[in-house]
Scaffold this motif. Structure first.
Motif, mmCIF file in Angstrom:
data_model
loop_
_atom_site.group_PDB
_atom_site.id
_atom_site.type_symbol
_atom_site.label_atom_id
_atom_site.label_comp_id
_atom_site.label_asym_id
_atom_site.label_seq_id
_atom_site.Cartn_x
_atom_site.Cartn_y
_atom_site.Cartn_z
ATOM 1 N N THR A 167 0.830 -1.210 0.000
ATOM 2 C CA THR A 167 0.000 0.000 0.000
ATOM 3 C C THR A 167 0.860 1.254 0.000
ATOM 4 N N VAL A 168 1.928 1.254 0.775
ATOM 5 C CA VAL A 168 2.830 2.408 0.825
ATOM 6 C C VAL A 168 3.484 2.632 -0.542
ATOM 7 N N ARG A 169 3.981 1.569 -1.149
ATOM 8 C CA ARG A 169 4.636 1.701 -2.460
ATOM 9 C C ARG A 169 3.641 2.181 -3.522
ATOM 10 N N GLU A 170 2.437 1.601 -3.533
ATOM 11 C CA GLU A 170 1.425 2.001 -4.513
ATOM 12 C C GLU A 170 1.021 3.459 -4.309
ATOM 13 N N SER A 171 0.910 3.879 -3.055
ATOM 14 C CA SER A 171 0.521 5.263 -2.759
ATOM 15 C C SER A 171 1.582 6.235 -3.262
ATOM 16 N N GLN A 195 -4.643 6.798 5.160
ATOM 17 C CA GLN A 195 -6.058 6.814 4.786
ATOM 18 C C GLN A 195 -6.469 5.502 4.147
ATOM 19 N N ARG A 196 -5.648 4.991 3.233
ATOM 20 C CA ARG A 196 -5.975 3.735 2.550
ATOM 21 C C ARG A 196 -5.991 2.556 3.521
ATOM 22 N N LEU A 197 -5.039 2.541 4.426
ATOM 23 C CA LEU A 197 -5.006 1.448 5.401
ATOM 24 C C LEU A 197 -6.223 1.497 6.328
ATOM 25 N N ALA A 198 -6.649 2.701 6.679
ATOM 26 C CA ALA A 198 -7.857 2.828 7.498
ATOM 27 C C ALA A 198 -9.074 2.301 6.747
ATOM 28 N N ASP A 199 -9.116 2.537 5.431
ATOM 29 C CA ASP A 199 -10.215 2.007 4.632
ATOM 30 C C ASP A 199 -10.160 0.481 4.556
ATOM 31 N N LEU A 200 -8.947 -0.055 4.390
ATOM 32 C CA LEU A 200 -8.798 -1.506 4.319
ATOM 33 C C LEU A 200 -9.186 -2.180 5.624
ATOM 34 N N ALA A 201 -8.891 -1.514 6.737
ATOM 35 C CA ALA A 201 -9.109 -2.127 8.047
ATOM 36 C C ALA A 201 -10.379 -1.603 8.716
ATOM 37 N N GLY A 234 -18.069 16.816 11.490
ATOM 38 C CA GLY A 234 -16.889 16.455 12.262
ATOM 39 C C GLY A 234 -16.537 14.987 12.103
ATOM 40 N N ASP A 235 -16.257 14.318 13.217
ATOM 41 C CA ASP A 235 -15.855 12.911 13.183
ATOM 42 C C ASP A 235 -17.037 11.956 13.113
ATOM 43 N N ARG A 236 -18.255 12.494 13.056
ATOM 44 C CA ARG A 236 -19.415 11.609 12.987
ATOM 45 C C ARG A 236 -19.572 10.975 11.605
ATOM 46 N N VAL A 237 -18.883 11.509 10.623
ATOM 47 C CA VAL A 237 -18.873 10.944 9.269
ATOM 48 C C VAL A 237 -17.425 10.798 8.833
ATOM 49 N N VAL A 238 -17.074 9.652 8.275
ATOM 50 C CA VAL A 238 -15.759 9.460 7.675
ATOM 51 C C VAL A 238 -15.878 9.893 6.216
ATOM 52 N N VAL A 239 -15.155 10.919 5.845
ATOM 53 C CA VAL A 239 -15.303 11.468 4.493
ATOM 54 C C VAL A 239 -13.981 11.390 3.757
ATOM 55 N N ARG A 240 -14.058 11.007 2.494
ATOM 56 C CA ARG A 240 -12.899 10.912 1.605
ATOM 57 C C ARG A 240 -13.197 11.668 0.321
ATOM 58 N N SER A 241 -12.148 12.030 -0.393
ATOM 59 C CA SER A 241 -12.300 12.572 -1.742
ATOM 60 C C SER A 241 -11.195 11.987 -2.607
ATOM 61 N N ALA A 242 -11.469 11.881 -3.906
ATOM 62 C CA ALA A 242 -10.491 11.279 -4.819
ATOM 63 C C ALA A 242 -10.780 11.762 -6.233
ATOM 64 N N ALA A 275 -11.081 2.567 -1.254
ATOM 65 C CA ALA A 275 -11.909 3.701 -0.830
ATOM 66 C C ALA A 275 -13.364 3.476 -1.219
ATOM 67 N N VAL A 276 -13.583 2.923 -2.414
ATOM 68 C CA VAL A 276 -14.955 2.651 -2.857
ATOM 69 C C VAL A 276 -15.579 1.540 -2.008
ATOM 70 N N ARG A 277 -14.809 0.499 -1.734
ATOM 71 C CA ARG A 277 -15.343 -0.619 -0.933
ATOM 72 C C ARG A 277 -15.702 -0.178 0.477
ATOM 73 N N ALA A 278 -14.946 0.759 1.029
ATOM 74 C CA ALA A 278 -15.204 1.202 2.394
ATOM 75 C C ALA A 278 -16.380 2.161 2.486
ATOM 76 N N ALA A 279 -16.781 2.768 1.370
ATOM 77 C CA ALA A 279 -17.789 3.823 1.394
ATOM 78 C C ALA A 279 -19.198 3.257 1.477
ATOM 79 N N ASP A 280 -20.051 3.968 2.213
ATOM 80 C CA ASP A 280 -21.485 3.688 2.209
ATOM 81 C C ASP A 280 -22.176 4.493 1.116
ATOM 82 N N VAL A 281 -21.643 5.688 0.838
ATOM 83 C CA VAL A 281 -22.196 6.559 -0.198
ATOM 84 C C VAL A 281 -21.046 7.040 -1.073
#
Length: 342
Positions: A167-171, A195-201, A234-242, A275-281
């Motif tokens: 993941t580090v190398r790909e990032s 961020q990616r590792l948090a999504d994976l885990a 705030g922290d009540r939603v985990v938000v990403r952008s890409a 990131a897509v797999r971890a997302a609800d929306v």
């Protein structure tokens, strides 16, 4: 030795020197294809037509009539009709008559190309000034990345050392593709990999909704939308952008808006499957069908203008539209959230 009127015997009839390397004519675009592309580009090579195309790309429903476009350009309707006919003749636009008005939209086959033109090529053409610094990378990238992976493995033991290192190398590689300077590349890799590792885990018991905003460059709309979610929830939603094709940096016109929202050092990030797999929306904005569609994930497509080439007033209007959409989304995801009045 050669004399006038004679040819060297060691050259083929074309005059091509065998020592200059292999010939590459077969790699070039074909003559007929080049003619077709040139005709289309010639039709697009008009500032008013490009503005019309941009308007159609972000109009509600993806269409507009002559009267809408005449108001946009502040020219007569016959003038607008002429320009639209040029774009329709080369196949970029389609049209149909409803009552007394003709409605125009971007032809299906040109939607992805239009997104690339307006959201990747156009900003690059406007903002490019001289040569970019050479992307040399870290002198000892492998050692630095291995050290970073060792640190992250300690904080993500559930993922596994091999996955962390990959993941580090790909990032690092993904960010280096669009970077124009490398001074902070390792620090950005650290943030992106975390961020990616948090999504994976992602913990299955984490009740917080996770939202992913995706646009082409991840340099404007998606960054603004994510900053608005964080501001209100705030922290009540985990938000990403890409971004499907991330830019080298956030658009200059957007930076003041992000600073006002308290966004900390945003940087464009590539879209990843985790990131897509971890997302609800997943909310897309002008990036076409690049997102993988996964069962159980909610998808929305927001037709919002691109701030890359907008005036300050235009950027403010785009921010306000995103603000309204973000509020509506948060009202669904967190019904008990106390949202301030606009």
């Amino acid at each position: 030795m050669t004399t006038a009127g004679t040819h060297r015997r060691d050259l083929p009839p074309t005059g091509h020197d065998p020592g200059c390397g292999p010939r590459v004519e077969s790699h070039a675009i074909g003559t007929d294809a080049a003619g077709t592309v040139a005709a289309t580009l010639k039709a697009l090579a008009d500032p008013l037509r490009l503005r019309m195309l941009s308007f159609l790309a972000t109009a509600p429903g993806g269409e507009a009539c002559v009267c809408d476009l005449a108001e946009l350009a502040d020219v007569s309707q016959p003038t607008v009709s002429h320009h639209l006919k040029v774009l329709r003749d080369v196949g970029v636009l389609t049209s149909d008559r409803r009552g007394t008005w003709v409605w125009y939209r971007i032809a299906p086959g040109y939607k992805a190309a239009t997104s690339t033109l307006l959201e990747s090529f156009a900003p690059a053409a406007v903002h490019a000034r001289g040569e970019h610094p050479h992307l040399a990378g870290l002198e000892d990238a492998d050692a630095a990345l291995e050290h970073l992976a060792a640190e992250l493995t300690a904080t993500h033991p559930e993922v596994g050392a091999d996955v962390v290192l990959r993941t580090v190398r790909e990032s690092y590689t993904a960010l280096a593709r669009s970077a124009t300077v490398t001074a902070h590349l390792l620090a950005l890799t650290d943030r992106f990999a975390r961020q990616r590792l948090a999504d994976l885990a992602r913990a299955p018991h984490d009740p917080r909704p996770q939202v992913l905003f995706v646009c082409v460059a991840n340099a404007g709309r998606s960054q603004l939308a994510a900053a608005l979610v964080h501001r209100y929830a705030g922290d009540r939603v985990v938000v990403r952008s890409a971004g499907s094709t991330p830019a080298a940096d956030v658009h200059p016109a957007v930076r003041p808006e992000l600073a006002a929202l308290g966004a900390s050092e945003p940087f464009p990030k590539p879209l990843t499957d985790d990131a897509v797999r971890a997302a609800d929306v997943v909310v897309t904005m002008g990036c076409g069908d690049v997102c993988p569609v996964l069962p159980g994930t909610r998808y929305e497509d927001w037709l919002v203008g691109d701030p890359a080439l907008a005036s300050p007033a235009g950027v403010a209007a785009i921010r306000d539209e995103l603000d309204a959409r973000v509020r509506a989304l948060l009202a669904e995801l967190l019904p008990d959230l106390d949202l301030p009045r606009p």
